[in-house]
Structure formats: structure tokens, C-alpha cells
Design a protein around this motif. Structure first.
Motif, PDB file in Angstrom:
ATOM      1  N   ASN A   1       0.832  -1.198   0.000  1.00  0.00           N
ATOM      2  CA  ASN A   1       0.000   0.000   0.000  1.00  0.00           C
ATOM      3  C   ASN A   1       0.872   1.255   0.000  1.00  0.00           C
ATOM      4  O   ASN A   1       1.758   1.395   0.850  1.00  0.00           O
ATOM      5  CB  ASN A   1      -0.895  -0.023   1.244  1.00  0.00           C
ATOM      6  N   PRO A   2       0.656   2.190  -0.904  1.00  0.00           N
ATOM      7  CA  PRO A   2       1.518   3.381  -0.968  1.00  0.00           C
ATOM      8  C   PRO A   2       1.515   4.207   0.322  1.00  0.00           C
ATOM      9  O   PRO A   2       2.556   4.756   0.705  1.00  0.00           O
ATOM     10  CB  PRO A   2       0.917   4.187  -2.126  1.00  0.00           C
ATOM     11  N   GLU A   3       0.371   4.296   0.989  1.00  0.00           N
ATOM     12  CA  GLU A   3       0.331   5.041   2.249  1.00  0.00           C
ATOM     13  C   GLU A   3       1.168   4.357   3.324  1.00  0.00           C
ATOM     14  O   GLU A   3       1.812   5.028   4.140  1.00  0.00           O
ATOM     15  CB  GLU A   3      -1.112   5.193   2.730  1.00  0.00           C
ATOM     16  N   VAL A   4       1.152   3.039   3.321  1.00  0.00           N
ATOM     17  CA  VAL A   4       1.954   2.292   4.289  1.00  0.00           C
ATOM     18  C   VAL A   4       3.430   2.495   4.008  1.00  0.00           C
ATOM     19  O   VAL A   4       4.233   2.712   4.931  1.00  0.00           O
ATOM     20  CB  VAL A   4       1.588   0.793   4.240  1.00  0.00           C
ATOM     21  N   ARG A   5       3.804   2.461   2.766  1.00  0.00           N
ATOM     22  CA  ARG A   5       5.214   2.653   2.404  1.00  0.00           C
ATOM     23  C   ARG A   5       5.685   4.062   2.788  1.00  0.00           C
ATOM     24  O   ARG A   5       6.793   4.247   3.300  1.00  0.00           O
ATOM     25  CB  ARG A   5       5.412   2.377   0.906  1.00  0.00           C
ATOM     26  N   GLU A   6       4.815   5.054   2.565  1.00  0.00           N
ATOM     27  CA  GLU A   6       5.155   6.419   2.963  1.00  0.00           C
ATOM     28  C   GLU A   6       5.297   6.517   4.485  1.00  0.00           C
ATOM     29  O   GLU A   6       6.207   7.175   5.000  1.00  0.00           O
ATOM     30  CB  GLU A   6       4.078   7.379   2.466  1.00  0.00           C
ATOM     31  N   TYR A   7       4.402   5.869   5.208  1.00  0.00           N
ATOM     32  CA  TYR A   7       4.468   5.828   6.671  1.00  0.00           C
ATOM     33  C   TYR A   7       5.794   5.232   7.131  1.00  0.00           C
ATOM     34  O   TYR A   7       6.458   5.773   8.025  1.00  0.00           O
ATOM     35  CB  TYR A   7       3.287   5.005   7.185  1.00  0.00           C
ATOM     36  N   CYS A   8       6.219   4.132   6.513  1.00  0.00           N
ATOM     37  CA  CYS A   8       7.478   3.483   6.888  1.00  0.00           C
ATOM     38  C   CYS A   8       8.672   4.402   6.626  1.00  0.00           C
ATOM     39  O   CYS A   8       9.583   4.510   7.459  1.00  0.00           O
ATOM     40  CB  CYS A   8       7.634   2.171   6.120  1.00  0.00           C
TER      41      CYS A   8
ATOM     42  N   VAL B   1       8.204  -6.660  -0.568  1.00  0.00           N
ATOM     43  CA  VAL B   1       8.930  -6.547   0.694  1.00  0.00           C
ATOM     44  C   VAL B   1      10.380  -6.137   0.442  1.00  0.00           C
ATOM     45  O   VAL B   1      10.926  -5.263   1.135  1.00  0.00           O
ATOM     46  CB  VAL B   1       8.866  -7.875   1.468  1.00  0.00           C
ATOM     47  N   THR B   2      10.996  -6.732  -0.553  1.00  0.00           N
ATOM     48  CA  THR B   2      12.407  -6.440  -0.833  1.00  0.00           C
ATOM     49  C   THR B   2      12.599  -4.993  -1.269  1.00  0.00           C
ATOM     50  O   THR B   2      13.530  -4.311  -0.810  1.00  0.00           O
ATOM     51  CB  THR B   2      12.943  -7.391  -1.913  1.00  0.00           C
ATOM     52  N   THR B   3      11.727  -4.497  -2.141  1.00  0.00           N
ATOM     53  CA  THR B   3      11.894  -3.119  -2.614  1.00  0.00           C
ATOM     54  C   THR B   3      11.660  -2.121  -1.482  1.00  0.00           C
ATOM     55  O   THR B   3      12.368  -1.112  -1.387  1.00  0.00           O
ATOM     56  CB  THR B   3      10.959  -2.810  -3.790  1.00  0.00           C
ATOM     57  N   LEU B   4      10.679  -2.407  -0.626  1.00  0.00           N
ATOM     58  CA  LEU B   4      10.447  -1.515   0.515  1.00  0.00           C
ATOM     59  C   LEU B   4      11.660  -1.506   1.437  1.00  0.00           C
ATOM     60  O   LEU B   4      12.099  -0.447   1.897  1.00  0.00           O
ATOM     61  CB  LEU B   4       9.195  -1.941   1.280  1.00  0.00           C
TER      62      LEU B   4
ATOM     63  N   GLU C   1      14.441   0.527  -0.143  1.00  0.00           N
ATOM     64  CA  GLU C   1      14.164   1.960  -0.071  1.00  0.00           C
ATOM     65  C   GLU C   1      14.425   2.503   1.331  1.00  0.00           C
ATOM     66  O   GLU C   1      15.025   3.574   1.503  1.00  0.00           O
ATOM     67  CB  GLU C   1      12.711   2.218  -0.471  1.00  0.00           C
ATOM     68  N   LEU C   2      13.977   1.765   2.349  1.00  0.00           N
ATOM     69  CA  LEU C   2      14.185   2.221   3.722  1.00  0.00           C
ATOM     70  C   LEU C   2      15.661   2.181   4.101  1.00  0.00           C
ATOM     71  O   LEU C   2      16.144   3.047   4.842  1.00  0.00           O
ATOM     72  CB  LEU C   2      13.373   1.375   4.695  1.00  0.00           C
ATOM     73  N   ALA C   3      16.385   1.181   3.606  1.00  0.00           N
ATOM     74  CA  ALA C   3      17.823   1.111   3.877  1.00  0.00           C
ATOM     75  C   ALA C   3      18.531   2.309   3.258  1.00  0.00           C
ATOM     76  O   ALA C   3      19.455   2.884   3.862  1.00  0.00           O
ATOM     77  CB  ALA C   3      18.401  -0.196   3.336  1.00  0.00           C
ATOM     78  N   ALA C   4      18.107   2.712   2.063  1.00  0.00           N
ATOM     79  CA  ALA C   4      18.703   3.887   1.422  1.00  0.00           C
ATOM     80  C   ALA C   4      18.377   5.162   2.206  1.00  0.00           C
ATOM     81  O   ALA C   4      19.244   6.025   2.390  1.00  0.00           O
ATOM     82  CB  ALA C   4      18.198   4.006  -0.021  1.00  0.00           C
ATOM     83  N   THR C   5      17.147   5.263   2.690  1.00  0.00           N
ATOM     84  CA  THR C   5      16.767   6.416   3.511  1.00  0.00           C
ATOM     85  C   THR C   5      17.587   6.444   4.797  1.00  0.00           C
ATOM     86  O   THR C   5      18.081   7.494   5.220  1.00  0.00           O
ATOM     87  CB  THR C   5      15.266   6.360   3.849  1.00  0.00           C
ATOM     88  N   ALA C   6      17.725   5.285   5.419  1.00  0.00           N
ATOM     89  CA  ALA C   6      18.524   5.206   6.651  1.00  0.00           C
ATOM     90  C   ALA C   6      19.965   5.618   6.390  1.00  0.00           C
ATOM     91  O   ALA C   6      20.555   6.409   7.140  1.00  0.00           O
ATOM     92  CB  ALA C   6      18.469   3.786   7.225  1.00  0.00           C
TER      93      ALA C   6
ATOM     94  N   ALA D   1      19.260  -9.879   1.773  1.00  0.00           N
ATOM     95  CA  ALA D   1      20.653  -9.741   2.194  1.00  0.00           C
ATOM     96  C   ALA D   1      21.350  -8.622   1.433  1.00  0.00           C
ATOM     97  O   ALA D   1      22.286  -7.993   1.948  1.00  0.00           O
ATOM     98  CB  ALA D   1      21.393 -11.061   1.981  1.00  0.00           C
ATOM     99  N   THR D   2      20.887  -8.366   0.224  1.00  0.00           N
ATOM    100  CA  THR D   2      21.419  -7.261  -0.580  1.00  0.00           C
ATOM    101  C   THR D   2      20.698  -5.955  -0.278  1.00  0.00           C
ATOM    102  O   THR D   2      21.301  -4.883  -0.263  1.00  0.00           O
ATOM    103  CB  THR D   2      21.287  -7.591  -2.079  1.00  0.00           C
ATOM    104  N   ALA D   3      19.393  -6.047   0.003  1.00  0.00           N
ATOM    105  CA  ALA D   3      18.586  -4.845   0.211  1.00  0.00           C
ATOM    106  C   ALA D   3      18.876  -4.172   1.547  1.00  0.00           C
ATOM    107  O   ALA D   3      18.937  -2.941   1.630  1.00  0.00           O
ATOM    108  CB  ALA D   3      17.103  -5.202   0.122  1.00  0.00           C
ATOM    109  N   ALA D   4      19.027  -4.972   2.616  1.00  0.00           N
ATOM    110  CA  ALA D   4      19.260  -4.424   3.957  1.00  0.00           C
ATOM    111  C   ALA D   4      20.754  -4.398   4.256  1.00  0.00           C
ATOM    112  O   ALA D   4      21.552  -5.061   3.587  1.00  0.00           O
ATOM    113  CB  ALA D   4      18.535  -5.277   4.997  1.00  0.00           C
ATOM    114  N   HIS D   5      21.129  -3.626   5.281  1.00  0.00           N
ATOM    115  CA  HIS D   5      22.536  -3.593   5.675  1.00  0.00           C
ATOM    116  C   HIS D   5      22.928  -4.845   6.459  1.00  0.00           C
ATOM    117  O   HIS D   5      24.064  -5.301   6.368  1.00  0.00           O
ATOM    118  CB  HIS D   5      22.809  -2.339   6.509  1.00  0.00           C
ATOM    119  N   ARG D   6      21.988  -5.381   7.235  1.00  0.00           N
ATOM    120  CA  ARG D   6      22.212  -6.624   7.953  1.00  0.00           C
ATOM    121  C   ARG D   6      20.897  -7.376   8.084  1.00  0.00           C
ATOM    122  O   ARG D   6      19.820  -6.788   8.006  1.00  0.00           O
ATOM    123  CB  ARG D   6      22.794  -6.376   9.351  1.00  0.00           C
TER     124      ARG D   6
END
Length: 387
Positions: free
Chosen positions: A141-148, A259-262, A265-270, A299-304
Motif C-alpha cells: 500500500n503506498p500510504e503504508v510505504r510512505e508511513y514506513c 517486501v524487498t523493494t520496501l 528503499e528504507l535502507a537507502a533512507t537510513a 541480504a542485498t537490500a538491507a545492511h544486515r
């Protein structure tokens, strides 16, 4: 090796900074604290809390003070727990960790949120009949992704070293809701099929990937009707990868990409704010296929990747880490949570052996669960093991 203890903000508020951080440094001897920033509903027993032994944690509550300007006009917004009053535990923890030379991690439950799901059911996952799983938010859901995304940006204000991302994925049917019940035997296939999200955004994501999404939904709905009507059918096995001509498997692959793309994206924001994002996978390899958990991709998307090392022996802990390596997650890219309590450990030597095992494997980070739920003797056990 980095070390920290997972804790609730209410532990800090109830005990005061000197006692709370004194226990972490003087008893446990760890280098950081992993403090819950947004957490799910729970009822827990707190053995050493000076004010209460039993506490109910509010569903989907935040334990920091959101910036109103950042959330203006949003439907999905974090609501501070009533337990924190007018205080900001994260601001207090940030100040104390800086002063004491400790690291601060934000333990954040993203998509398992009863409060937001019940208020905004259109943001919750939907099964093949359109029934919403109101204890969850759908990561498509786009609103959920924005919230995250905004949660990650908010937590960066506190100088957090890492985000511990819990429930950054789908959840199954049986996830422990209060008085959750079904008296007829459903069987694992029925439970699995009732867990798949067919909300408009998941249908659209699968369709964009070339999957006949509505055909999959209709086939799953028909299969569920047959299994709900007939116990013999309900308990019979079924090759789910062949359902809808193999399209269900492709549909679940599309959910995993969500899940992987979200996560990416969050890892890049972090990272843009000087933080790491650690994806918490509590189930382990082979258990997350309904949750959208693709370990090699994550494993590629997140830092750990962080997992639960809950086990009686060092050998079992070694096996858990080795299982991740078989799924593309190298030990040097992992964090592992251990429990120092008697349920897992018979003494400091046992815990020390597990920590040594993780060091030998190259795991760079170990955490201990959970500050307020332990006896003080378990905090002492951590300190003895680390020494």
C-alpha cells in the motif's frame, strides 16, 4: 563484536536513567541499547521493575514524540503511548547514550500495527474473500510505504545508529491476536491460503509482473471454499506451487519483491541519515515464504539480517547461522539475538560459548532479549559471559 540489550522505553521511564543505564553497563557490560520506538500489543511480566510486575503494552504505540509538521495531512501517523505522558524517551535515551559512549538502536515494528489497521482497514492486507487482516498493514500500500519512510526519517532526529526493522513484511493468519480462534481444523494449506494478500495494491503489483492475479485470487477463493466445507479436503496436502497452474507461486514472488523493494528503499533512507537498517527475520530460512521474505534478495537490500539465536546449545546456534549462509546471508552480514534467561541458558559458561561461536563464525553483532523481561541475575549472566 558489537553488543546491546533490547529494551522497552517504559523500562527507562520506570527505573530512571541512572539505574537503567547502570544495569546495562555495570551488570550486562554491553555497548548499546536497542530501544523499542514503535511496538505491538503485548502483556508481559517484568521481574525487576520497581513500579509494576504486569504491564499491557498498547497496540501500535510510539515511544517517541512525532514531529507534527512531518505528519501533517497523513492518515497513517504514529500515536505516542499514554505510558510516556509528555516525555520523549528517545530524546532522553539519545542524550544518555551520547554521554555514556553507548550506541542507540531503534527497534521498530513497521507493519504489525493493530491501532492503524483497525482505524484504516483499507491499508490492511485482504484475503481472497476481501476480509481484512486488521492487525497488519500491507507493505504494498503506498500510504503504508510512505508511513514506513517517514518513521525512518523521524528516528534519524535522535542520532540513532541503526534501525531494527521488525515486521517489515506480511504476516500469516495465525499471528497471536487476542482470543484468536477457529474450532474446526483448518489444516496448514487452508491457513496458508487465508494468509495471502489480495488487496488492490498486491493484485496490481502481481499483474504488473505478468501474473494473472485475479485468476490466482479466484482459484484460491474456490480452493478455500472447498476446504472450509469439507474437513477431509481441509486436511489433505496440496502442491501450492502448482495451484492456478503455477501462478500462485509467481504471485507470492511478486509479494516478496514488494517486501524487498520496501526494505531497499528504507535502507537507502537510513543510510542517507547515517544509519544502518537491519531486517529482523524471526522465523529463519524456509519459514518466510508466505511473509514475502526472500532472504538472498533481502541480504542485498538491507545492511544486515538479524535472527533469533534462541537455543539451548552453542551447536544449535551455529546451525541456525549456517542455515542462513545456505540462503545467501553471510555471517559477517548478520546480527543474532540470544536469550540469557534459564529457558535457553544454564549459566554464564553456556552463554559465553554461544557468543564465542558467533565470534568464530564472523557474526559482528549480538543482542540480548529482553531487559525488562529478565531477572537482574540474567543481566549479570550477560556481563559474566562477555568478560
Amino acid at each position: 563484536m558489537e553488543t546491546s540489550v533490547l529494551a522497552f522505553a517504559t523500562d527507562l521511564l520506570d527505573e530512571g536513567a541512572d539505574t537503567f543505564f547502570g544495569n546495562l553497563t555495570d551488570r550486562a557490560g554491553v555497548g548499546g541499547v536497542t530501544l523499542a520506538s514503535v511496538y505491538h500489543e503485548a502483556r508481559d511480566v517484568f521481574p525487576h521493575n520497581p513500579h509494576r510486575v504486569l504491564r499491557y503494552l498498547e497496540p501500535g504505540a510510539a515511544y517517541f514524540r512525532p514531529d507534527p509538521a512531518r505528519w501533517s495531512g497523513r492518515r497513517l501517523t504514529p500515536l505516542p503511548s499514554t505510558a510516556i505522558g509528555t516525555r520523549d524517551p528517545f530524546a532522553e535515551a539519545a542524550e544518555e547514550t551520547r554521554r555514556r559512549g553507548l550506541k542507540l538502536h531503534a527497534w521498530t515494528v513497521f507493519c504489525h500495527n493493530d491501532r492503524l489497521g483497525f482505524v484504516h482497514p483499507d491499508c490492511a492486507p485482504a484475503n481472497a474473500f476481501g476480509d481484512r487482516h486488521l492487525t497488519e498493514l500491507c507493505p504494498a500500500n503506498p500510504e503504508v510505504r510512505e508511513y514506513c519512510h517517514t518513521l525512518v526519517e523521524e528516528l534519524a532526529r535522535y542520532g540513532v545508529d541503526a534501525i531494527r526493522a521488525e515486521s517489515l513484511h506480511f504476516h500469516g493468519l495465525a499471528h497471536g491476536y487476542h482470543h484468536e480462534r477457529y474450532f474446526e481444523q483448518l489444516g496448514p494449506v487452508t491457513e496458508a491460503l487465508l494468509s495471502v494478500c489480495f488487496c488492490p495494491y498486491c493484485l496490481a503489483a502481481a499483474t504488473a509482473a505478468g501474473v494473472p492475479a485475479e485468476h490466482v485470487r479466484d482459484t484460491v477463493r474456490a480452493e478455500l471454499r472447498a476446504r472450509l466445507a469439507d474437513e477431509t479436503r481441509a486436511l489433505a496436502p496440496a502442491p501450492l506451487d502448482q495451484l492456478a497452474g503455477g501462478a500462485l507461486a509467481a504471485y507470492l514472488d511478486a509479494a516478496a519483491r514488494t517486501v524487498t523493494t520496501l526494505t531497499a528503499e528504507l535502507a537507502a533512507t537510513a543510510a542517507a541519515h547515517g544509519m544502518r537498517l537491519t531486517f529482523m527475520d524471526g522465523g529463519g530460512p524456509g519459514t518466510g515464504w508466505l511473509s514475502g521474505i526472500d532472504l538472498p534478495a533481502l541480504a542485498t537490500a538491507a545492511h544486515r539480517i538479524e535472527t533469533l539465536g534462541y537455543a539451548k546449545t552453542p551447536e544449535e546456534v551455529r546451525e541456525k547461522v549456517a542455515a542462513f549462509a545456505l540462503h545467501g546471508v553471510r555471517p559477517e552480514n548478520m546480527a543474532v539475538i540470544l536469550r540469557p534467561m534459564s529457558s535457553d541458558c544454564d549459566g554464564p559458561a553456556n552463554l559465553a560459548a554461544k557468543i564465542t561461536t558467533l565470534r568464530e563464525l564472523g557474526v559482528p553483532e549480538v543482542e540480548f532479549y529482553n531487559y525488562g523481561l529478565m531477572r537482574l541475575s540474567s543481566l549479570d549472566r550477560i556481563g559474566a559471559a562477555l568478560r
